[in-house]
Design a protein around this motif. Structure first.
Motif, short mmCIF file in Angstrom:
data_model
loop_
_atom_site.label_atom_id
_atom_site.label_comp_id
_atom_site.label_asym_id
_atom_site.label_seq_id
_atom_site.Cartn_x
_atom_site.Cartn_y
_atom_site.Cartn_z
N LEU A 1 0.84 -1.19 0.00
CA LEU A 1 0.00 0.00 0.00
C LEU A 1 0.88 1.24 0.00
N SER A 2 0.47 2.26 -0.75
CA SER A 2 1.27 3.47 -0.89
C SER A 2 1.25 4.30 0.38
N ASP B 1 -8.88 -6.64 -3.82
CA ASP B 1 -10.28 -6.67 -4.26
C ASP B 1 -11.25 -6.51 -3.09
N HIS B 2 -11.03 -7.27 -1.99
CA HIS B 2 -11.94 -7.20 -0.84
C HIS B 2 -11.91 -5.81 -0.21
N LEU B 3 -10.71 -5.26 -0.08
CA LEU B 3 -10.59 -3.94 0.54
C LEU B 3 -11.23 -2.87 -0.33
N GLN B 4 -11.04 -2.97 -1.65
CA GLN B 4 -11.70 -2.02 -2.55
C GLN B 4 -13.22 -2.10 -2.39
N ALA B 5 -13.74 -3.31 -2.29
CA ALA B 5 -15.19 -3.48 -2.13
C ALA B 5 -15.67 -2.86 -0.82
N ASP B 6 -14.89 -3.05 0.26
CA ASP B 6 -15.24 -2.45 1.55
C ASP B 6 -15.25 -0.92 1.46
N ILE B 7 -14.24 -0.36 0.80
CA ILE B 7 -14.16 1.09 0.67
C ILE B 7 -15.36 1.62 -0.12
N ILE C 1 -5.29 3.27 -3.72
CA ILE C 1 -5.03 1.86 -3.43
C ILE C 1 -4.57 1.14 -4.70
N PRO C 2 -3.57 0.27 -4.62
CA PRO C 2 -3.16 -0.50 -5.80
C PRO C 2 -4.32 -1.37 -6.29
#
Length: 344
Positions: free
Chosen positions: A9-10, A47-53, A40-41
């Motif tokens: 993560l950046s 994928d899961h974290l993007q969906a949560d966000i 986010i990369p």
């Protein structure tokens, strides 16, 4: 077990995530979520974290947008910016006496009824304790059958919560466990560890999920006046539920045990009161600035005004037994009862 977070993560993402965890204002949290999604990369590991966000962005966008075009007003706000010495949420099953307790502590005159779900939206109020006050937010009852879509947003700003139960109520143990489980499904964890009471155990570890909310919890056993031996009943409750929170028996009706709540919150949140003075004038000992945990001179200056913090040169400090008007720097850690004279 929590998911292992991606290691690549950046810095910009991590900065936004840390700020999101601290933020209490819904608009600020929404802006930070958008920054997190933008930085986010984009690969399978996130994928899961993007969906949560994206899910959190939708929840906050809906909350801030209000009713859809042509619709009626959706109702009062579902979250509040913290005020006073700390924001404390009142949670519990139906008919636990939360609203009566809230009225007793804050004088809110909230609607109280002998039927479930009298409280429909968050009800704020201020509970005085010595020369400070805690902001108490009475939330609707929590049950599996009546989900509250905005409960995460309501609890995000909270520094702690009072889990209110009524041991005289049939099924109170099962209902208390349901409250814990319903919240856990929304990534809200009730922990027995308060900042000022580490003897209760180590602080909960961070599993890397920025959306897990961990709230220090005090079990408030209401209607203690109707129980022959509250301490014995509480011990049975703890054994059968395996809920090991610090606990205080109270009676919202008679006032029994009520005075212990403020003292617990003051110590549990490590409240530090700092009084200020202007040169040549006595200190204002009636309206302290309040910090939680380890606060500094710079933090108090920033609470007075951002410009004062930016132009701070030094401060004079009075502290019983150690400082008597000595010059101190911006990074000095403060203690309860300190008196500061800010110089810019």
């Amino acid at each position: 077990m929590g998911r292992t977070m991606p290691a690549n993560l950046s810095h910009e993402y991590k900065t936004a995530e840390a700020a999101y965890k601290r933020a209490s204002d819904p608009k600020e949290r929404l802006d930070l979520l958008r920054t997190m999604l933008r930085t986010i990369p984009k690969h399978k590991g996130t994928d899961h974290l993007q969906a949560d966000i994206k899910s959190r962005i939708k929840e906050l966008t809906d909350e801030l947008a209000g009713p859809k075009k042509g619709g009626a007003r959706s109702g009062p706000p579902t979250s509040f910016r913290p005020e006073g010495a700390g924001q404390i949420a009142l949670i519990g099953p139906p008919n636990s006496g939360k609203s009566t307790l809230h009225d007793r502590l804050t004088g809110s005159h909230a609607t109280v009824g002998e039927y479930p779900f009298t409280t429909q939206f968050p009800q704020p109020g201020m509970m005085p304790y010595n020369d400070v006050a805690f902001q108490l937010i009475d939330l609707p009852p929590i049950t599996p059958d009546h989900p509250i879509s905005w409960i995460g947003n309501a609890l995000q700003p909270a520094h702690g919560c009072l889990l209110v139960v009524d041991l005289c109520e049939a099924g109170c143990m099962e209902h208390a466990l349901e409250v814990k489980d319903v919240l856990a499904e929304r990534k809200i964890v009730l922990t027995p560890v308060w900042p000022g009471n580490l003897a209760a155990g180590p602080p909960p570890s961070d599993d890397g999920d920025p959306f897990t909310i961990r709230i220090p919890t005090l079990l408030v056993v209401n209607k203690a006046d109707e129980v022959d031996d509250p301490q014995a009943e509480m011990a049975v409750f703890e054994d059968l539920t395996d809920l090991h929170y610090p606990a205080i028996p109270v009676s919202a009706t008679t006032g029994e045990g009520i005075d212990r709540l403020g003292a617990f919150l003051f110590a549990g949140l490590e409240i530090i009161r700092v009084y200020t003075k202007t040169p040549g004038q006595p200190a204002d000992m009636e309206r302290p600035y309040t910090l939680r945990g380890h606060g500094t001179v710079h933090e108090v200056a920033d609470m007075i005004h951002h410009d004062i913090a930016d132009s701070l040169k030094f401060a004079r400090l009075w502290r019983e037994g150690s400082y008597d008007g000595a010059h101190v720097g911006a990074d000095l850690a403060l203690a309860d009862g300190d008196v500061l004279e800010i110089h810019t």
